[in-house]
Motif scaffolding. Structure first.
Motif, mmCIF file in Angstrom:
data_model
loop_
_atom_site.group_PDB
_atom_site.id
_atom_site.type_symbol
_atom_site.label_atom_id
_atom_site.label_comp_id
_atom_site.label_asym_id
_atom_site.label_seq_id
_atom_site.Cartn_x
_atom_site.Cartn_y
_atom_site.Cartn_z
ATOM 1 N N ILE A 8 0.762 -1.300 0.032
ATOM 2 C CA ILE A 8 0.070 0.104 -0.125
ATOM 3 C C ILE A 8 0.937 1.128 0.124
ATOM 4 O O ILE A 8 1.940 1.339 0.557
ATOM 5 C CB ILE A 8 -1.073 0.085 1.352
ATOM 6 C CG1 ILE A 8 -1.658 -1.256 1.454
ATOM 7 C CG2 ILE A 8 -1.705 1.564 1.245
ATOM 8 C CD1 ILE A 8 -2.689 -1.365 2.608
ATOM 9 N N ALA A 9 0.816 2.178 -0.963
ATOM 10 C CA ALA A 9 1.335 3.461 -1.006
ATOM 11 C C ALA A 9 0.532 4.464 -1.218
ATOM 12 O O ALA A 9 -0.245 4.748 -2.161
ATOM 13 C CB ALA A 9 2.449 3.300 -2.193
ATOM 14 N N VAL A 10 0.276 5.467 -0.118
ATOM 15 C CA VAL A 10 -0.778 6.377 -0.062
ATOM 16 C C VAL A 10 0.160 7.694 0.114
ATOM 17 O O VAL A 10 0.732 7.944 0.891
ATOM 18 C CB VAL A 10 -1.754 6.261 1.188
ATOM 19 C CG1 VAL A 10 -2.533 7.436 1.287
ATOM 20 C CG2 VAL A 10 -2.438 5.097 0.908
ATOM 21 N N GLN A 11 -0.348 8.702 -0.682
ATOM 22 C CA GLN A 11 0.258 10.096 -0.515
ATOM 23 C C GLN A 11 -0.529 11.170 -0.941
ATOM 24 O O GLN A 11 -1.288 10.898 -1.668
ATOM 25 C CB GLN A 11 1.576 10.049 -1.575
ATOM 26 C CG GLN A 11 2.781 11.012 -1.001
ATOM 27 C CD GLN A 11 3.914 10.780 -1.877
ATOM 28 O OE1 GLN A 11 4.130 10.003 -2.777
ATOM 29 N NE2 GLN A 11 4.995 11.285 -1.354
ATOM 30 N N ASP A 12 -0.718 12.014 -0.009
ATOM 31 C CA ASP A 12 -1.708 13.216 0.034
ATOM 32 C C ASP A 12 -3.012 12.796 -0.269
ATOM 33 O O ASP A 12 -3.958 13.349 -1.297
ATOM 34 C CB ASP A 12 -1.121 13.998 -1.366
ATOM 35 C CG ASP A 12 0.053 14.603 -0.882
ATOM 36 O OD1 ASP A 12 0.608 14.733 0.043
ATOM 37 O OD2 ASP A 12 1.074 14.833 -1.920
ATOM 38 N N LEU A 13 -3.510 11.628 0.302
ATOM 39 C CA LEU A 13 -4.906 11.455 0.118
ATOM 40 C C LEU A 13 -5.871 12.364 0.767
ATOM 41 O O LEU A 13 -5.769 12.722 2.012
ATOM 42 C CB LEU A 13 -5.057 9.948 0.530
ATOM 43 C CG LEU A 13 -6.419 9.371 0.408
ATOM 44 C CD1 LEU A 13 -6.293 7.947 -0.265
ATOM 45 C CD2 LEU A 13 -7.030 9.241 1.758
ATOM 46 N N VAL A 14 -6.798 12.554 -0.042
ATOM 47 C CA VAL A 14 -8.009 13.604 0.671
ATOM 48 C C VAL A 14 -9.187 13.049 0.309
ATOM 49 O O VAL A 14 -9.383 12.724 -0.957
ATOM 50 C CB VAL A 14 -7.778 14.892 0.255
ATOM 51 C CG1 VAL A 14 -8.971 15.893 0.639
ATOM 52 C CG2 VAL A 14 -6.479 15.811 0.709
ATOM 53 N N ARG A 67 -2.109 10.003 -4.666
ATOM 54 C CA ARG A 67 -1.497 8.802 -4.992
ATOM 55 C C ARG A 67 -2.049 7.858 -4.269
ATOM 56 O O ARG A 67 -2.016 7.789 -2.969
ATOM 57 C CB ARG A 67 0.194 8.913 -4.874
ATOM 58 C CG ARG A 67 0.880 8.117 -5.357
ATOM 59 C CD ARG A 67 2.382 8.149 -5.165
ATOM 60 N NE ARG A 67 3.092 7.046 -4.540
ATOM 61 C CZ ARG A 67 3.769 6.249 -5.646
ATOM 62 N NH1 ARG A 67 3.487 6.461 -6.716
ATOM 63 N NH2 ARG A 67 4.368 5.226 -5.205
ATOM 64 N N LEU A 68 -2.686 6.669 -4.784
ATOM 65 C CA LEU A 68 -3.040 5.741 -3.904
ATOM 66 C C LEU A 68 -3.114 4.404 -4.646
ATOM 67 O O LEU A 68 -3.628 4.185 -5.626
ATOM 68 C CB LEU A 68 -4.729 5.840 -3.707
ATOM 69 C CG LEU A 68 -5.563 4.741 -3.203
ATOM 70 C CD1 LEU A 68 -4.979 4.520 -1.802
ATOM 71 C CD2 LEU A 68 -7.097 5.175 -3.052
ATOM 72 N N ARG A 69 -1.648 3.624 -4.462
ATOM 73 C CA ARG A 69 -1.455 2.351 -4.927
ATOM 74 C C ARG A 69 -1.533 1.466 -4.169
ATOM 75 O O ARG A 69 -1.279 1.384 -3.079
ATOM 76 C CB ARG A 69 -0.183 2.572 -5.529
ATOM 77 C CG ARG A 69 0.179 3.633 -6.564
ATOM 78 C CD ARG A 69 1.715 3.503 -7.145
ATOM 79 N NE ARG A 69 1.962 2.500 -7.967
ATOM 80 C CZ ARG A 69 1.694 2.699 -9.205
ATOM 81 N NH1 ARG A 69 1.066 3.395 -9.878
ATOM 82 N NH2 ARG A 69 1.991 1.350 -9.912
ATOM 83 N N VAL A 70 -2.370 0.468 -4.406
ATOM 84 C CA VAL A 70 -2.699 -0.867 -3.747
ATOM 85 C C VAL A 70 -2.041 -1.814 -4.544
ATOM 86 O O VAL A 70 -2.561 -2.012 -5.728
ATOM 87 C CB VAL A 70 -4.179 -1.011 -3.308
ATOM 88 C CG1 VAL A 70 -4.256 -2.463 -2.456
ATOM 89 C CG2 VAL A 70 -4.478 0.300 -2.628
ATOM 90 N N LEU A 71 -1.133 -2.696 -3.975
ATOM 91 C CA LEU A 71 -0.625 -3.777 -4.960
ATOM 92 C C LEU A 71 -0.023 -3.394 -6.375
ATOM 93 O O LEU A 71 -0.428 -3.959 -7.259
ATOM 94 C CB LEU A 71 -1.595 -4.896 -5.027
ATOM 95 C CG LEU A 71 -1.982 -5.569 -3.712
ATOM 96 C CD1 LEU A 71 -3.417 -6.398 -3.658
ATOM 97 C CD2 LEU A 71 -0.954 -6.074 -2.723
ATOM 98 N N ASP A 72 0.467 -2.277 -6.331
ATOM 99 C CA ASP A 72 0.878 -1.659 -7.344
ATOM 100 C C ASP A 72 -0.016 -1.460 -8.508
ATOM 101 O O ASP A 72 0.176 -1.115 -9.715
ATOM 102 C CB ASP A 72 2.030 -2.847 -8.316
ATOM 103 C CG ASP A 72 3.195 -2.977 -7.682
ATOM 104 O OD1 ASP A 72 3.648 -1.969 -6.936
ATOM 105 O OD2 ASP A 72 3.836 -4.129 -7.602
#
Lengths: 237, 399
Positions: A8-14, A67-72
């Motif tokens: 899981i890669a989350v960045q600046d999620l609103v 940026r909301l990446r889950v399992l690429d």
């Protein structure tokens, strides 16, 4: 491209609800990462946005551009039906209570993801000769004996129901399991027992687990513990 | 839920089936008769009094006219009818033995006797099943006819009682409510009458009537059977152009159809009422599914978590509704058939309406399809509601 080590890669999620109402509910997470194979304990009081975060990770809700990446997979780029497909293919869900569809049998409940996903069905069949066998084997590994398989699910105890739900989350080897307080309806003994089984299965299958709870006693059993309040940029979150 | 739909479908199809069969029975009140002949009047009126014994004839026709028509080479048989008298409210029909031989109804069924035989003597009477049942008449009973029809306080032909010589089996037609006597009997009871009242000072006892000429002078109407049905219009023209007096020949089927279009309002309102019952059943279904939906939000969330999109949820609920409707409809059809099989002998016995519920008419199939289509359409309502709910709830229903 080799798979990134991040599940899981989350960045600046609103995420804001309703969408154009500043006074409404708002969740904002500058950064949140989970590595593959990690078993993360996510702690937060009720109403803190846990469920919203889980819905975002499962692709049920769609955040504002970020940026909301889950399992690429970039979830922000997928249509809602693609997100539905992604969810069933790669994510297993566990809820607090009433996890089962009452009119389906134990086996049918376990195999529910295989009905909606060819990917999960194929994966389940890799280690078993039939879906029934895959379900029964998984139930066995979760400490349920085969005689339950044909009983109506409503006749089972909460502890048994949660294990069946766990089997449903695990069937067909999804890479990520998201559990939303699955132990809160169990008494202390059953909690420990259930958690043991779940963690064991996740470790065996190298499944990433995000486990949400407000029960701090469970914290020590996980590879990492995160407080949702710490993730959030601003309050209320 | 399926039960209430089954019941409403049963009602709808039952009404439809009865409607069609009643119509069939009605238009077959007289079958095998090619022409009904009477004095010139409106065709419907002629059929009303000649076939249904409703209303009175304004004019009679001469016996010689009847003989002329009956003697026409195209005519296979002719049955004279002489109406006007009554017995306790039921019509008395003066006719000949040919009536029992040639009268056909329904699917060309002949009249049958449940007891006795046609009249042999002047003062013999053959009564319909309804008359027998209503007054408890049996063979050999003596009955007295009234002069004129309708109402009470009519003058009686008390001096010349009749003996019941035969009782007809139930037909569901006006025949059941009729008393049949010979044309000679009609003449005999009016020998000492003139202008609708007994002649003062003249009394002819029954044992003496046979000395008089009892040949009829007038009749009310006649039923005609042709040797070849194709000649029916030619024959009709012959009668209508008869020189001796103004006559009218009517094709009974055509007149009955006209008549049914009047009665048709009732059948259509019946159908409308049962359609309303189905509508109530279907809205009940929607209400129940909608009410149950809030308890199923958890289930919807589970389905969403395993990859079911809101559209799948929508379809699931819509199909669920459709399945209930189809099950209900199937149950209703089976129930109707079962009921029909059980009730058919009874209905035929008491109403004279022949039921054949074992097969659905194309019209009934259309209604059934309409019900199912409507069922599916209304099931879209809970489907849409579930769609909205699952969109709003996602994985965490707000209970």
């Amino acid at each position: 491209m080799s798979p990134s080590p991040l599940a899981i890669a989350v960045q600046d999620l609103v995420f804001q609800w309703p969408a154009r109402n500043q006074a409404g509910f708002r969740l904002s997470i500058p950064r949140f990462e989970v590595e593959r194979g990690e078993r993360v304990f996510l702690q937060g009081a009720s109403g803190s946005g846990k469920s919203t975060l889980l819905s975002l990770l499962g692709g049920v809700l769609r955040p504002q551009p970020c940026r909301l990446r889950v399992l690429d997979t970039d979830l922000t780029a997928l249509s809602s039906s693609d997100r539905d497909r992604f969810r069933v293919d790669h994510v297993g869900f566990l809820f607090q209570q009433f996890n089962l569809v009452p009119y389906l049998s134990v086996r049918e409940n376990v195999l529910l993801p295989c009905r909606f996903s060819r990917h999960r069905r194929r994966q389940a069949l890799q280690s078993a000769s039939s879906l029934q066998q895959a379900a029964d084997r998984l139930l066995q590994r979760l400490g349920l004996d085969g005689s339950l398989a044909r009983q109506p699910v409503t006749a089972l105890s909460v502890g048994q129901q949660q294990r069946i739900a766990a089997a449903r989350a695990l069937i067909g080897h999804p890479e990520l399991i998201i559990a939303d307080e699955p132990t809160s309806a169990l008494d202390a003994d059953r909690q420990g027992e259930f958690l043991d089984l779940l963690l064991e299965r996740c470790a065996d299958d190298r499944v990433t687990l995000v486990f949400v709870s407000h029960d701090q006693r469970l914290e020590s059993r996980f590879t990492r513990s995160v407080r949702l309040d710490d993730l959030c940029a601003t309050t209320p979150c | 839920m399926a039960i209430s739909i089954a019941l409403s479908v049963m009602l709808l199809l039952g009404v439809e089936q009865l409607r069609i069969q009643a119509r069939e029975n009605f238009t077959q009140s007289i079958s095998g008769t090619d022409l009904v002949v009477g004095a010139r009047t409106s065709p419907i009126q002629l059929v009303l009094y000649a076939v249904f014994r409703l209303g009175d004839a304004t004019h009679n026709i001469r016996w010689t006219s009847f003989q002329a028509v009956a003697a026409h080479p195209a005519v296979a048989w002719a049955v004279p009818l002489s109406l006007g008298d009554s017995h306790r409210g039921h019509a008395v029909v003066g006719t000949t033995a040919a009536y029992f031989e040639h009268f056909r109804y329904g699917d060309r069924q002949p009249l049958a006797f449940s007891a006795g035989q046609p009249f042999a003597d002047v003062f013999d009477a053959v009564i319909g099943a309804e008359v027998a049942a209503q007054f408890g008449y049996r063979l050999g009973d003596r009955i007295v006819l009234n002069h004129g029809s309708g109402g009470i306080g009519l003058a009686e032909h008390a001096d010349k009682p009749f003996t019941v010589s035969g009782i007809l089996r139930r037909t569901g037609l006006a025949v059941d409510r009729s008393i049949h006597v010979s044309l000679e009997a009609i003449e005999a009871i009016h020998l000492d009458w003139q202008g609708g009242a007994p002649m003062p000072g003249v009394s002819i006892p029954p044992e003496h009537v046979r000395k008089f000429d009892l040949a009829p002078k007038e009749i009310t109407a006649a039923l005609i059977g042709l040797k070849n049905r194709a000649g029916v219009f030619q024959m009709q023209r012959f009668v209508n152009r008869y020189q001796g007096e103004p006559l009218l020949a009517v094709l009974p089927g055509v007149a009955l159809d006209d008549l049914w279009s009047v009665v048709g309002v009732v059948e259509r309102s019946l159908l409308a009422i049962s359609a309303l019952v189905v509508a109530v059943g279907l809205s009940g279904l929607v209400a129940v599914v909608l009410a149950g939906l809030s308890e199923r939000r958890r289930e919807l969330a589970i389905l969403r978590s395993v990859g079911a999109g809101p559209r799948v949820v929508f379809l699931l609920l819509a199909i669920e509704g459709l399945m209930v409707v189809v099950a209900g409809a199937a149950l209703g059809v089976l129930g109707l058939m079962g009921l029909g099989a059980l009730a058919a002998p009874m209905v035929e016995e008491h109403l004279g309406v022949t039921l054949s519920a074992s097969t659905l008419t194309p019209e009934a199939w259309r209604l059934l399809l309409l019900v199912m289509a409507t069922g599916f359409a209304v099931s879209l309502v809970p489907g849409y509601r579930a769609y909205r709910l699952s969109l709003a709830d996602g994985l965490t229903p707000r209970l």
